[in-house]
Design a protein around this motif. Sequence first.
Motif, PDB file in Angstrom:
ATOM      1  N   GLN A  40      31.888  30.020  48.389  1.00  0.00           N
ATOM      2  CA  GLN A  40      30.678  30.564  49.006  1.00  0.00           C
ATOM      3  C   GLN A  40      30.035  31.664  48.178  1.00  0.00           C
ATOM      4  N   TYR A  42      28.616  30.937  45.538  1.00  0.00           N
ATOM      5  CA  TYR A  42      27.587  30.235  44.766  1.00  0.00           C
ATOM      6  C   TYR A  42      26.311  29.986  45.561  1.00  0.00           C
ATOM      7  N   ARG A  43      25.195  30.379  44.965  1.00  0.00           N
ATOM      8  CA  ARG A  43      23.888  30.107  45.559  1.00  0.00           C
ATOM      9  C   ARG A  43      23.646  28.606  45.609  1.00  0.00           C
ATOM     10  N   GLY A  44      23.209  28.137  46.760  1.00  0.00           N
ATOM     11  CA  GLY A  44      22.884  26.725  46.924  1.00  0.00           C
ATOM     12  C   GLY A  44      24.048  25.866  47.366  1.00  0.00           C
ATOM     13  N   ASP A  46      25.893  25.347  50.064  1.00  0.00           N
ATOM     14  CA  ASP A  46      25.840  25.739  51.468  1.00  0.00           C
ATOM     15  C   ASP A  46      26.515  24.718  52.379  1.00  0.00           C
ATOM     16  N   LYS A  51      28.966  27.126  54.759  1.00  0.00           N
ATOM     17  CA  LYS A  51      28.421  28.493  54.782  1.00  0.00           C
ATOM     18  C   LYS A  51      27.553  28.654  56.031  1.00  0.00           C
ATOM     19  N   ASP A  66      26.412  34.086  47.915  1.00  0.00           N
ATOM     20  CA  ASP A  66      25.273  33.745  47.061  1.00  0.00           C
ATOM     21  C   ASP A  66      25.093  34.745  45.907  1.00  0.00           C
ATOM     22  N   ASP A  69      25.501  32.005  40.116  1.00  0.00           N
ATOM     23  CA  ASP A  69      24.832  30.752  39.789  1.00  0.00           C
ATOM     24  C   ASP A  69      25.908  29.681  39.606  1.00  0.00           C
TER      25      ASP A  69
END
Length: 309
Positions: A40, A42-44, A46, A51, A66, A69
Amino acid sequence: MPSQLPIVAVVGATATGKSDLGIALALALGGEIVNADASQFYRGMDIGTAKLTVEERRGVPHHLLDVLDVRDEANVAAYQRDARETIAQIRSRGTVPILVGGSGLYVRAALDDLRIPPTDPGTRARWEARLGEAGAAALHAQLVAADPAAAQQIPATNGRRIVRALEVIELTGEPFSATLPKREFLEPAVMLGLRIDRPVLHERIGMRIERMWRAGFLDEVRELDRHGLREGRTASRAIGYAQALRQLDGELAEGEAKAETATLTRKFARRQESWFGPDERIRWLSYDAPDLLDRALAAVRTADTPSGA
């Protein structure tokens, strides 16, 4: 008073309801969530990491979500620094830090007296090359000779941990076992673990995976692929994401991707149970207890918060 309460950590296997209990505790205690789930970060990422959405967070502040990258590599040392800074900031506001997640090493990095040994990309790459050539069992035999205590704690099938141990031994000239974490809190804390019968857990895992695909998981992975998911050393290997990439490449049918994801998730849950199970500081609660929140609050408010086990 919130400022007098210990740090709270909600731990346990995947799909046991940790996030929901964390939110409930935060609302009851006046707390803020600190993420301890490596995926979790990491951005994107989800849907595949379950998440919580902004709405599901119910206004509770969340930290260390988030922050990476998909091309970045998760790093325990960086997490330790950031998590401890975040906990101190939450404390300074007079609120309760609530650590939530099933990544055991990250939980201990935040809470325990844990020294993070050095790393070197070149050294790591050489050991990983040997792993690919000789296999995990052969490297584990080398670890047995170099550091029997570490070898006893690391399964002969866990190539990644074996490589890390051998890397540290080479870099420091000391046994890897000397760097293994002690079960000693740096400051008062209470750990709450959610317990669940394995057949029920397997059913919940299967249901979660079905929901992932229905919720647009493949679209999420397509978008992440455009942003470099395959280049990410950690993110691209995350359970579910690796299988979805193979489905998108035509290597797996959807049913096969789901089945493989379920199998790997069940194995991961067993590793989590093995990690958390021996820690006598954890106060275990049944995930479906009708008075779960009351039990958790009682454990927090009556904790003697020993420094270690």
